[in-house]
Design a protein around this motif. Structure first.
Motif, PDB file in Angstrom:
ATOM      1  N   UNK A   1      30.481  -2.223 -24.921  1.00 20.31           N
ATOM      2  CA  UNK A   1      29.420  -1.979 -25.002  1.00 20.31           C
ATOM      3  C   UNK A   1      28.201  -2.699 -25.167  1.00 20.31           C
ATOM      4  N   UNK A   2      28.643  -3.475 -26.407  1.00 22.54           N
ATOM      5  CA  UNK A   2      27.732  -4.358 -27.103  1.00 22.54           C
ATOM      6  C   UNK A   2      27.234  -5.518 -25.963  1.00 22.54           C
ATOM      7  N   UNK A   3      28.202  -5.989 -25.257  1.00 23.47           N
ATOM      8  CA  UNK A   3      28.361  -7.049 -24.290  1.00 23.47           C
ATOM      9  C   UNK A   3      27.474  -6.643 -23.015  1.00 23.47           C
TER      10      UNK A   3
ATOM     11  N   UNK B   1      27.202  -1.537 -12.570  1.00 20.23           N
ATOM     12  CA  UNK B   1      28.439  -1.137 -12.736  1.00 20.23           C
ATOM     13  C   UNK B   1      29.431  -2.415 -12.787  1.00 20.23           C
ATOM     14  N   UNK B   2      29.155  -3.481 -12.077  1.00 23.35           N
ATOM     15  CA  UNK B   2      29.825  -4.701 -12.312  1.00 23.35           C
ATOM     16  C   UNK B   2      29.680  -5.300 -13.818  1.00 23.35           C
ATOM     17  N   UNK B   3      28.481  -5.272 -14.091  1.00 22.35           N
ATOM     18  CA  UNK B   3      28.449  -5.697 -15.618  1.00 22.35           C
ATOM     19  C   UNK B   3      28.996  -5.002 -16.752  1.00 22.35           C
ATOM     20  N   UNK B   4      29.180  -3.592 -16.395  1.00 23.33           N
ATOM     21  CA  UNK B   4      29.856  -2.757 -17.127  1.00 23.33           C
ATOM     22  C   UNK B   4      31.149  -3.032 -17.426  1.00 23.33           C
ATOM     23  N   UNK B   5      31.724  -3.101 -16.105  1.00 19.57           N
ATOM     24  CA  UNK B   5      33.383  -3.378 -15.828  1.00 19.57           C
ATOM     25  C   UNK B   5      33.549  -4.667 -16.329  1.00 19.57           C
ATOM     26  N   UNK B   6      32.775  -5.780 -16.264  1.00 22.52           N
ATOM     27  CA  UNK B   6      33.134  -6.976 -16.679  1.00 22.52           C
ATOM     28  C   UNK B   6      32.954  -7.067 -18.176  1.00 22.52           C
TER      29      UNK B   6
END
Length: 206
Positions: A23-25, A118-123
């Motif tokens: 979550x921080x990233x 979503x891609x950022x979150x998954x990554x």
């Protein structure tokens, strides 16, 4: 890690840490993408059976926005990020700055923005999971769909093959001032992947 070998709560402690670090990233990456401060609440992490995923998203017939991808590497699996249509609209308007538009229709630009978020979150979650386990895990190019939750999961089964019995659920809340939007992130490891992940931490499954 050996100090925690016999701690029955260590598995969930590790997975909560995955959620917190991820979550921080993700908040940092989204802030850069949107050029505005974005925070993420401390996520709630739990295990859910695969057959309960659609229910957690509002039921098999609930229409949701879904970003999904395949995870390759040492602990392969499948990832889904699900949002209700009102939450997706709130994310687009309140956080991403899109103008108000139809609740049920999305422009190509809006779908692209949701897919990138979503891609950022998954990554971010995947990177934190790989860092903690020391395993190689890489995402494929994500896809986005707006459909019933049950249909999306069925499509995922057809596209990715048989999935594991359990999913790691990370309830995710995006924050910008008083604005917030919620979604649910599911990592569904292949049948042997959970064991591989925990063994890499010296925590054999009972």
């Amino acid at each position: 890690m050996k100090l925690f070998r016999h701690n029955p709560d260590f598995k969930m402690d590790v997975l909560r840490e995955v959620g917190n670090i991820g979550a921080g990233h993700a908040a940092t990456a989204l802030s850069r993408l949107l050029d505005k401060p974005i925070d993420m609440a401390v996520p709630t992490v739990s295990f859910v059976p695969f057959e309960s995923i659609a229910d957690r998203a509002g039921g098999p017939e609930e229409v949701v926005v879904a970003i999904f991808l395949r995870v390759d590497g040492d602990a392969p699996g499948n990832m889904f990020f699900l949002m209700s249509r009102p939450q997706a609209r709130r994310l687009l308007q309140g956080l991403a700055g899109f103008e108000a538009s139809g609740e049920d229709a999305y422009s190509e630009l809006e779908l692209s923005a949701l897919c990138e978020i979503g891609n950022i979150l998954a990554g971010s979650y995947l990177t934190s999971l790989a860092d903690l386990t020391g395993l190689s895990m890489s995402p494929t190019v994500p896809s986005i769909a707006v459909d019933m939750a049950g249909a999306i999961l069925t499509y995922g089964l057809l596209q990715f093959g048989t999935m594991g019995d359990d999913a790691l659920l990370i309830d995710t809340t995006f924050l910008k001032g008083e604005e917030e939007a919620e979604g649910q992130f599911f990592f569904i490891p292949d049948p042997e992947s959970f064991e591989r992940m925990f063994l890499s931490l010296g925590v054999p499954l009972e």
